[in-house]
Each structure stands twice: as C-alpha cells, then as structure tokens.
Design a protein around this motif. Structure first.
Motif, PDB file in Angstrom:
ATOM      1  N   ALA A 193       0.669  -1.374  -0.003  1.00  0.00           N
ATOM      2  CA  ALA A 193       0.098  -0.028   0.108  1.00  0.00           C
ATOM      3  C   ALA A 193       0.803   1.276  -0.089  1.00  0.00           C
ATOM      4  CB  ALA A 193      -0.808  -0.065   1.212  1.00  0.00           C
ATOM      5  N   GLY A 196       2.447   1.865  -3.358  1.00  0.00           N
ATOM      6  CA  GLY A 196       1.284   2.210  -4.545  1.00  0.00           C
ATOM      7  C   GLY A 196       0.837   3.636  -3.911  1.00  0.00           C
ATOM      8  N   ASN A 197       0.930   4.123  -3.016  1.00  0.00           N
ATOM      9  CA  ASN A 197       0.372   5.435  -2.521  1.00  0.00           C
ATOM     10  C   ASN A 197       0.776   5.815  -1.152  1.00  0.00           C
ATOM     11  OD1 ASN A 197      -0.587   8.090  -2.296  1.00  0.00           O
ATOM     12  ND2 ASN A 197      -2.398   7.759  -3.463  1.00  0.00           N
ATOM     13  N   THR A 199       0.834   8.735   0.443  1.00  0.00           N
ATOM     14  CA  THR A 199       0.011   9.732   1.368  1.00  0.00           C
ATOM     15  C   THR A 199      -1.103   9.011   1.498  1.00  0.00           C
ATOM     16  OG1 THR A 199       1.127  11.617  -0.289  1.00  0.00           O
ATOM     17  CG2 THR A 199      -0.832  12.120   0.954  1.00  0.00           C
ATOM     18  N   ALA A 200      -1.806   8.385   0.621  1.00  0.00           N
ATOM     19  CA  ALA A 200      -3.215   7.726   0.658  1.00  0.00           C
ATOM     20  C   ALA A 200      -2.995   6.576   1.864  1.00  0.00           C
ATOM     21  CB  ALA A 200      -3.567   7.067  -0.221  1.00  0.00           C
ATOM     22  N   SER A 201      -1.696   6.160   1.819  1.00  0.00           N
ATOM     23  CA  SER A 201      -1.512   4.985   2.941  1.00  0.00           C
ATOM     24  C   SER A 201      -1.460   5.689   4.610  1.00  0.00           C
ATOM     25  CB  SER A 201      -0.271   4.133   2.564  1.00  0.00           C
ATOM     26  OG  SER A 201      -0.380   3.704   1.729  1.00  0.00           O
ATOM     27  N   GLN A 202      -0.807   6.711   4.540  1.00  0.00           N
ATOM     28  CA  GLN A 202      -0.752   7.649   5.720  1.00  0.00           C
ATOM     29  C   GLN A 202      -2.037   8.255   6.347  1.00  0.00           C
ATOM     30  OE1 GLN A 202       2.746   8.809   6.905  1.00  0.00           O
ATOM     31  NE2 GLN A 202       1.621   9.426   8.562  1.00  0.00           N
ATOM     32  N   ILE A 203      -2.874   8.637   5.125  1.00  0.00           N
ATOM     33  CA  ILE A 203      -4.143   9.134   5.658  1.00  0.00           C
ATOM     34  C   ILE A 203      -4.990   7.962   6.121  1.00  0.00           C
ATOM     35  CG2 ILE A 203      -6.286  10.305   4.712  1.00  0.00           C
ATOM     36  CD1 ILE A 203      -4.590  12.348   3.274  1.00  0.00           C
ATOM     37  N   SER A 204      -4.781   6.882   5.672  1.00  0.00           N
ATOM     38  CA  SER A 204      -5.430   5.539   5.978  1.00  0.00           C
ATOM     39  C   SER A 204      -5.176   4.959   7.245  1.00  0.00           C
ATOM     40  CB  SER A 204      -5.533   4.520   4.636  1.00  0.00           C
ATOM     41  OG  SER A 204      -5.992   4.970   3.425  1.00  0.00           O
TER      42      SER A 204
ATOM     43  N   TYR B 299      -7.528  16.170  11.498  1.00  0.00           N
ATOM     44  CA  TYR B 299      -7.021  14.803  11.226  1.00  0.00           C
ATOM     45  C   TYR B 299      -5.789  14.474  11.495  1.00  0.00           C
ATOM     46  CZ  TYR B 299      -7.546  10.159   8.869  1.00  0.00           C
ATOM     47  OH  TYR B 299      -7.332   8.725   8.728  1.00  0.00           O
ATOM     48  N   PRO B 321      -2.779  10.598  11.474  1.00  0.00           N
ATOM     49  CA  PRO B 321      -3.936  10.037  11.056  1.00  0.00           C
ATOM     50  C   PRO B 321      -4.458   8.745  11.886  1.00  0.00           C
ATOM     51  CG  PRO B 321      -2.795  10.918   9.296  1.00  0.00           C
ATOM     52  CD  PRO B 321      -1.867  10.994  10.430  1.00  0.00           C
ATOM     53  N   LEU B 325      -7.614   7.806  13.573  1.00  0.00           N
ATOM     54  CA  LEU B 325      -8.596   6.761  13.256  1.00  0.00           C
ATOM     55  C   LEU B 325      -9.015   6.029  14.592  1.00  0.00           C
ATOM     56  CD1 LEU B 325      -6.913   5.601   9.863  1.00  0.00           C
ATOM     57  CD2 LEU B 325      -9.515   5.601  10.317  1.00  0.00           C
ATOM     58  N   GLY B 338      -5.017  11.033  -5.465  1.00  0.00           N
ATOM     59  CA  GLY B 338      -3.662  11.377  -4.559  1.00  0.00           C
ATOM     60  C   GLY B 338      -3.596  11.069  -3.124  1.00  0.00           C
ATOM     61  N   LYS B 339      -4.776  11.224  -2.555  1.00  0.00           N
ATOM     62  CA  LYS B 339      -4.749  11.105  -1.084  1.00  0.00           C
ATOM     63  C   LYS B 339      -5.676   9.819  -0.395  1.00  0.00           C
ATOM     64  CE  LYS B 339      -2.945  15.545  -0.147  1.00  0.00           C
ATOM     65  NZ  LYS B 339      -3.115  16.837   0.324  1.00  0.00           N
ATOM     66  N   ALA B 340      -6.529   9.372  -1.302  1.00  0.00           N
ATOM     67  CA  ALA B 340      -7.552   8.449  -0.807  1.00  0.00           C
ATOM     68  C   ALA B 340      -7.245   6.956  -1.439  1.00  0.00           C
ATOM     69  CB  ALA B 340      -8.949   8.795  -1.069  1.00  0.00           C
ATOM     70  N   VAL B 342      -5.314   3.917  -3.105  1.00  0.00           N
ATOM     71  CA  VAL B 342      -4.001   3.387  -3.593  1.00  0.00           C
ATOM     72  C   VAL B 342      -4.178   2.621  -4.967  1.00  0.00           C
ATOM     73  CG1 VAL B 342      -2.084   1.620  -3.329  1.00  0.00           C
ATOM     74  CG2 VAL B 342      -3.211   2.905  -1.455  1.00  0.00           C
ATOM     75  N   SER B 344      -2.700   0.948  -7.157  1.00  0.00           N
ATOM     76  CA  SER B 344      -2.074  -0.281  -7.691  1.00  0.00           C
ATOM     77  C   SER B 344      -2.862  -1.293  -7.104  1.00  0.00           C
ATOM     78  CB  SER B 344      -0.449  -0.206  -7.250  1.00  0.00           C
ATOM     79  OG  SER B 344      -0.283  -0.103  -5.900  1.00  0.00           O
ATOM     80  N   LEU B 345      -3.683  -1.159  -6.266  1.00  0.00           N
ATOM     81  CA  LEU B 345      -4.351  -2.232  -5.346  1.00  0.00           C
ATOM     82  C   LEU B 345      -5.849  -2.034  -5.803  1.00  0.00           C
ATOM     83  CD1 LEU B 345      -3.492  -1.482  -1.457  1.00  0.00           C
ATOM     84  CD2 LEU B 345      -2.153  -3.052  -3.204  1.00  0.00           C
ATOM     85  N   SER B 354      -7.668   0.782   5.803  1.00  0.00           N
ATOM     86  CA  SER B 354      -7.516   1.325   7.130  1.00  0.00           C
ATOM     87  C   SER B 354      -7.632   0.355   8.417  1.00  0.00           C
ATOM     88  CB  SER B 354      -8.851   2.483   7.200  1.00  0.00           C
ATOM     89  OG  SER B 354      -8.290   3.590   6.466  1.00  0.00           O
TER      90      SER B 354
END
Lengths: 317, 493
Positions: A193, A196-197, A199-204, B299, B321, B325, B338-340, B342, B344-345, B354
């Motif tokens: 993850a 792959g991304n 920033t998105a991983s961090q936010i998740s 957040y 984050p 959570l 960009g931020k939500a 991934v 490649s998955l 999450s």
C-alpha cells in the motif's frame, strides 16, 4: 486487432517466463549433455541461492518505492565479520546471527535517515555503502580472510541434505517465507500500500515510517545473511566479496517486476528473475562463452524484458 | 478592442465549463473577473493562455481571428499570466528566472552575455519602477518580490494583456499595496490587465470594469463606478434559499471540539468549531480559504502549530492519522487519486486499507473475512464492480468514491470529515452520498461536510460555518439561509 490485444496481454503476463523457457530449451539443444542434467539443475539452484536471498531484500525495499544501494557492501561486511568471528573461535550460531543483527540495525539507520529527514534513499544508501566499504577495508586491512576458518563454519555453505545443497534449501525456505509475508500478512499488505500511494496510506492510518524502516532493516539483514552464507560456501571472506551481488540483485528484482504482478515488485517474480540470470550464466559458462559476453547478454535481456512489458502496458510513446 | 471572444464554449465530460461566452477587454483597461468557485474563471484563463483548447467559438485579437492552440502562441500574441502559485525556479537568480523561455544574449554566438542580460532586465525594472535584488536566488525573495519578478518577466516581451490570477492570495496588506502600485503603473503604459480575485475591495480599488461569471456563463459586464459590492454578489449567485426544516433537528452532545487551531505552514490561522451528534456541519469558503487544510489539521495529517482537538470531550493527543482513526475520526480527502486510493491495489484491498489490522491474527490476514466484509460494503453502497479483486482504477469516478466511503465506514467513525465528497461523481452517486451522510448523522455521529458548491451546501448541511483567510467566521443555522447571505459573509473583509 483482438488477436494482437490477446498476444500483448499474454506477453505482458508471461513474457518473462516464456523467455526463460526459451533460454532453457536453447541451452538444452546446444549443449544437452552438460546442461540438461539433474546434477546441473541442482548446481544451478546452489549458484542462484545467494543471489535470491539478497534480491529478496531488494524486493522488500522496492515494494515501498525506495532503493537500497548498500546491499552489496552489507553482504561484504557480513561475510568478513562472520569469518573473523569464526576464526576467533566464537560459537557458530553467533557467527551467523551477529552480523545479521548488526546489519539489521544499520538498515534501521538507513530507514531513519530516509524517513526522518526525507533524504532520497538513493543518496542515503549510496553514502552508507561507501561508509561500510571503508569500514570493511579497515576491519580486514584489505586482506581476504581464509586461514584457520573452522570446518564447522563451512558446513552450511557446502553440505547437502538428500542431495539438495543446504544453501538451496535456505533459499527455498526464505523465498516461501517472504512470499507468505508479502502475500498473507498485514505487514506485507501495508508495504504494498505504501509503495502504491504513500500519502493515501498515511491518511488511511498506516504507520508509514515504521514500515519503511522495517523494509530497510530486513533488506540489510538479508544482505548480511547473503554475505555470511557466501563466506561459508567459499571458506573465505573478501572485503569486497559481496559488492558484485548488488547490481545482480536489482537486475533480478527488475526482471521480477515483469513477472506475475505487472510492474509491482514481487517475491516469486524476483525468484524467477534470479533463476533466469542464473541459468543464463550457467549455460553460457558451459558453452565456454567468455564472461564479458555473458554480461553483455544479461544486460540486453533485462532491457528487453522491461521494454516488452512497457509496450504491453501501453506506456511506451 | 484588444481581445474579444464570441460564443466561446468548453465542455468537460459533457458538462459546460463555459457556455457562449462573449467576453471583451479594451486596450489599457483593468478588467476585474469575479465569480463563485467553479464559475469558469480558470477555464477562461486556460483557454486564453493556450492550456485548454476551446470546443467552439472564436477569439478575436485586435479585431482579427486568432488561433491559440498552445502557450507559445498565446505568449507571441502578448498574453502573459501570473498565477497564484508562482512560476519561478527557486534556485535560479533573478536574471535566470526572467530569461526562462527567452533566448539568452550571447557573446560571439557561444558564451552567455550575463552583463547584457542584466542590462536588459534592469531597464525593464526601471521602467516599471520595480527594485529587486537580481543576484539572489528566487527562493530568498519575499512573496511580493516573486510576483514582481514575474511581472518583469512578462514585460520583457511586448506584453499587451497581463492576467493576474489571485495575485494577492499570499500577500500581506502592505505587500499587496506594492503590487497595486505596479499594476497602476502598467496600466498607464497601456497594458491591459485582467484581474481575477475573490477580494471585493481589490476589485473596486483597481478595476475600470467588472465581468461577472456564474455557472460557466457570463452574467454581466459593468462599469465599476456604477455598482456596489452587494450588487456584484447578487449577480454571482442564483440566490438559492435553503428549505425550511421540516422538523426541528435535535442534536446530541458535542462529538468533535476544535479550538483555536492553527497550522504550522500558516494557512490555518485560527479555527474553532464543534460538531454534535446527529449534525451535518457544513464548512463553506471561497477558494484558498483553507477548508481542506483545516480538515487535514483536525485529522492530524497536516502539522499543527497550536490549538486543541477533542473527540467526545477527550483531547486526541498525538496528531496523526493513525491516532485519529483510533479515536474514531475519518477523513475523506478531496484528492481521490492522490490521497485516498492506492491505485495499484484492487477494490477489496482499498476497502480494508484502514482496518487491515482487524483482519489479522498474529499478523496473518484472514482473507475470507476480508473478502466477505468487502462484499458487504460493495452491496451496501451498491458499488458497481466486477468483484472485490478488480483493480480500483478501472471503476468509474463515482464508484471509486464509494470505495473511499466503504473504507471510511468500515472503521465505524464517530466523526466523519468529508472534503468535497461529491466532486466529479455522477448525479445518482451524489444523491446516494448525501443520503449516506444523513444516515451517518442520524445514527448519532457527527459529519463535517466541505463543499465548494454552495447550492449543495444549502441542501445538505444543518449548519453552515464560514471560513475565510484561514479563520472560521460566522456560523449560520441552515434554516431559510440564502446564498447571498453566505457569500456576503465570505466576501466581507
């Protein structure tokens, strides 16, 4: 049109394996007696075992979209530390574990510099590689360690079980282990993850820093283990003995990216990549092709594999 | 007439970003361009500067048809644009930056003649009355100096039309004053200026005429002297009025308390609000007011300088984050790719991203449970997909957004922070998301909802909090609230 599409899909998914099979068939035809024997295949597994182990580590770091250029220097360091310890009569288990543990910590340091100060891993690990190279040279005085190495130290590197070399068994064990880790554990999932991304991983809610650090640490530990196994196999340790494995490891990992999961570093892909490189080296040596020709061919094959994959994905301009 | 457009149209995905625009700018005038978020201002600028191609219509330059297919053609005509995010190479000094894209002066055809280049730049600066140290790298210049340097660059070639896009967004009052003087100087020299801003006082101070855009259409062009601020604002909006609430909503206790929050990068200056159980709190502000940044601060994704965040009256502690959570706060980011997600998955892996630790025993993931939970979410949100294993980027925009929601809902959030959750989704999904937010609130959770679409805001929110310049302003009950009321508060300086 549809046919072309299907061919492209096929080449994308299995092109590299296909190429590997062609290489095997070619060598079998050209030199059946020497190449296509059980003994030689066993031999190949031993020859690629070190490369596979170090390349597994490179794959971990690549899966979080980073690089570790210090794996070669780590292997060299691991080898000489283990050999020196063996010579001085330390317990065998310690000789194998201690260098791995040291490099695990150095790997953490690599990761810490990369994640904390946001330095490019390319630069960090290049510098670390230079530092380790200098240290190893000082540690050995530039000389190969080969005198008074106990036989017990070379046991793992040279002996076989049911005619399978122990090195090959270790390679298979680690490959399966890390395949399981990357495929079936939350740790491995998180690495992918992040790759792959980030920033998105961090936010998740994924602890990106921790996982990156662990990827660097595990990579370093595997590199050190490779060095120790190499010393055990050769019964000697040279201060630059592992350096050559660095480029090969990334060659295997990049070839591996073209196998199975498109564009994603993956464990079995890396294994196949290392196998192709190993088979190539083995076959060409049997056919008495000079080393420089081997290098030339290996380089061409890597470029070809990556280009074919890019064309398949429609990335090419 | 310097520039004229006739029936200019531009569509994105079947929706008009600009429709039948007849736009004019005279020689040597300062024209203000105003409009709400998404009214089409940026699209017009991008067409005039050759970034986008127009779908239909005509551009006339000094009365003759002009073709603008790329930024070069635009610059050759004499159109230059200065963006809010400045276009300088930080490590280059003033001269190098000014000569970006211009042919260098050469000595004997080979060596760069720095002396001559400096003379040329200095000459232009003197003409404009600008004084900047040309020898230091652009990174060391103050924000207004950077803007000035860009103006110098624009004026190196014969600039006939200078477009300023929110030039004062990051300037202090005194810095802005310097810029205004330069603009007045340029005007005296006969350069036309298109001034795009959200700041009404600047519009009234600088411009000769004002053009108002609304929903991709040109509403009116008026003489600045003939109108006042209220008239302009009422031209910018359809003045939707929110429906009276059918039943008075009962809100529970406060679930999220934010007090005097500020960000380390200075974008959020002072934000305080609370969101109660059962409430959808809308946060509205103009572009650049700091809505996205505020949610990211709450957040823990953006570094906080001061202030407190509490969930159910308990301080959240470490701002990260992962911790948020754990405390029951989830952010749905505006930047989906960009931020939500991934990319490649696959769908399933994104949905459980999450909550992956919940599926792992001793680190080993229970894939069956993962897939069945992912399927539940796919059914519940009616996500259109071939199955959990489909690569997430193969889904349509609306379904991708549902995947993001599925991920957020799996962690059972008490506080749901949504940043532009209906951006670039189809109408049906949009309604589904609205329903989902309401359901979430009705179940006793707090929802914080950011949208730059004022109409949507008035439809969805229970209360509307206004943000401007990194600060929270007034809080309106969305009960007969009008768009004009909201905008008037946004534009109040």
């Amino acid at each position: 049109m549809d046919k072309n599409r299907k061919l492209a899909d096929f080449m994308r998914a299995y092109g590299t394996i296909f190429a590997g099979i062609i290489i095997v068939i070619a060598f079998s035809i050209l030199s059946f007696d020497a190449f296509f024997t059980f003994g030689n295949f066993i031999n190949i597994t031993r020859q690629i075992s070190l490369l596979v182990v170090i390349a597994l580590g490179a794959t971990l770091v690549m899966s979080v979209e980073e690089f570790d250029l210090s794996v070669g220097a780590m292997a060299s360091l691991g080898g000489v530390v283990a050999a020196r310890m063996a010579v001085s009569g330390m317990p065998m288990l310690l000789c194998f574990v201690f260098p791995v543990a040291i490099c695990f910590v150095i790997g953490l340091l690599n990761g810490w510099i990369v994640t904390k100060f946001r330095v490019l891993s390319f630069i960090t690990t290049l510098a670390m590689s230079t530092i380790l190279g200098g240290f190893t040279f000082w540690f050995t005085g530039g000389a190969t360690i080969f005198e008074n190495i106990p036989r017990s130290f070379t046991f793992i590197g040279t002996k076989s079980l049911f005619s399978l070399p122990l090195l090959s068994l270790i390679m298979i064990f680690l490959t399966v282990l890390f395949w399981f880790v990357m495929r079936h554990t939350s740790f491995g999932r998180k690495l992918y993850a992040i790759g792959g991304n980030e920033t998105a991983s961090q936010i998740s809610g994924i602890p990106v820093t921790f996982h990156k650090n662990m990827a660097f640490a595990l990579c370093a530990a595997l590199a050190a283990l490779t060095g120790v196994l190499m010393a055990s196999r050769l019964g000697s340790a040279h201060p630059t003995g592992g350096d050559g494995l660095f480029l090969q490891a990334y060659a295997a990992a990049f070839l591996g990216r073209t196998v199975f999961k498109e564009g994603v570093p993956n464990i079995w892909g890396t294994f196949v990549g290392a196998a192709i490189l190993g088979i190539l080296a083995n076959g060409l040596t049997i056919m008495q092709v000079p080393t420089f020709m081997q290098d030339l061919l290996t380089g061409c094959i890597i470029i070809l594999a990556v280009v074919v994959q890019k064309i398949g994905r429609g990335d090419a301009k | 007439m310097l520039l004229q457009t006739k029936k200019l149209c531009k569509q994105f995905g079947g929706i008009y970003a600009l429709k039948d625009i007849d736009f004019e700018i005279e020689n040597g005038e300062v024209l203000g361009l105003v409009g709400e978020n998404g009214a089409g201002k940026s699209t017009l600028i991008k067409i005039l500067t050759g970034v986008y191609r127009l779908d239909s219509g005509e551009i006339l330059w000094e009365g003759n048809p002009a073709e603008i297919h790329n930024p070069c053609q635009s610059r050759d005509l004499g159109i230059n644009v200065i963006h809010q995010d400045r276009n300088l190479v930080p490590s280059f000094n003033g001269i190098e930056n000014v000569f970006l894209g211009l042919p260098y002066e050469k000595k004997g055809g080979v060596a760069v003649d720095w002396k001559k280049m400096k003379q040329r730049v200095t000459a232009v600066m003197e003409e404009l009355g600008i004084d900047i140290d040309l020898n230091i790298p652009a990174a060391l210049l103050t924000p207004p100096q950077k803007t000035m340097l860009e103006i110098v660059r624009a004026m190196m070639t014969r600039s006939r039309l200078l477009i300023l896009d929110e030039p004062t967004a990051s300037l202090t009052d005194r810095e802005a004053e310097m810029l205004f003087e330069t603009i007045e100087g340029l005007k005296k020299k006969g350069t036309s200026i298109l001034y795009v801003t959200h700041r009404m006082d600047e519009i009234f101070r600088l411009t000769d005429r004002i053009t108002v855009f609304k929903n991709g259409q040109l509403v009116n062009t008026v003489q600045t002297a003939d109108v006042n601020k209220e008239q302009i604002i009422s031209m910018m909006t359809d003045n939707w009025v929110s429906e009276k609430m059918k039943t008075a909503r009962q809100f529970g206790g406060s679930r999220l308390d934010v007090a005097h929050l500020s960000s380390r990068d200075g974008i959020i200056k002072d934000a305080s609000f609370n969101a109660r159980a059962g409430e959808i709190l809308g946060i509205f502000g103009l572009g650049g007011s700091g809505r996205t940044e505020l949610l990211e601060c709450v957040y823990g994704h953006r570094s906080v300088a001061g202030g407190t965040v509490a969930i159910d009256h308990k301080p959240v502690g470490k701002a990260s984050p992962a911790n948020s959570l754990k405390q029951g706060v989830v952010l749905i980011s505006e930047d989906r790719r960009g931020k939500a997600l991934v990319g490649s998955l696959n769908v399933k892996q994104n949905i459980v991203l999450s909550t992956i630790d919940h599926y792992a025993r001793f680190g080993v993931v229970d894939e069956k449970k993962e897939v069945s939970d992912a399927r539940d979410q796919i059914d519940r949100l009616s996500i259109k997909t071939e199955g959990p294993k489909q690569p997430v980027l193969q889904l349509s925009g609306g379904n991708q957004q549902k995947v993001v929601f599925a991920k957020a809902l799996l962690s059972e959030p008490k506080v749901l922070l949504c940043d532009e959750p209906t951006q670039a989704v189809d109408v049906k999904t949009r309604q589904e998301i609205h329903k989902l937010l309401r359901k979430r609130a009705d179940d006793g959770n707090a929802v914080v909802f950011v949208s730059s679409d004022l109409k949507e805001m008035l439809e969805v929110a229970d209360n509307v909090l206004i943000m401007a310049g990194g600060k929270t302003k007034e809080l309106f009950a969305n009960d007969g609230l009008t768009a004009e009321q909201v905008l008037a508060c946004c534009y109040a300086d």
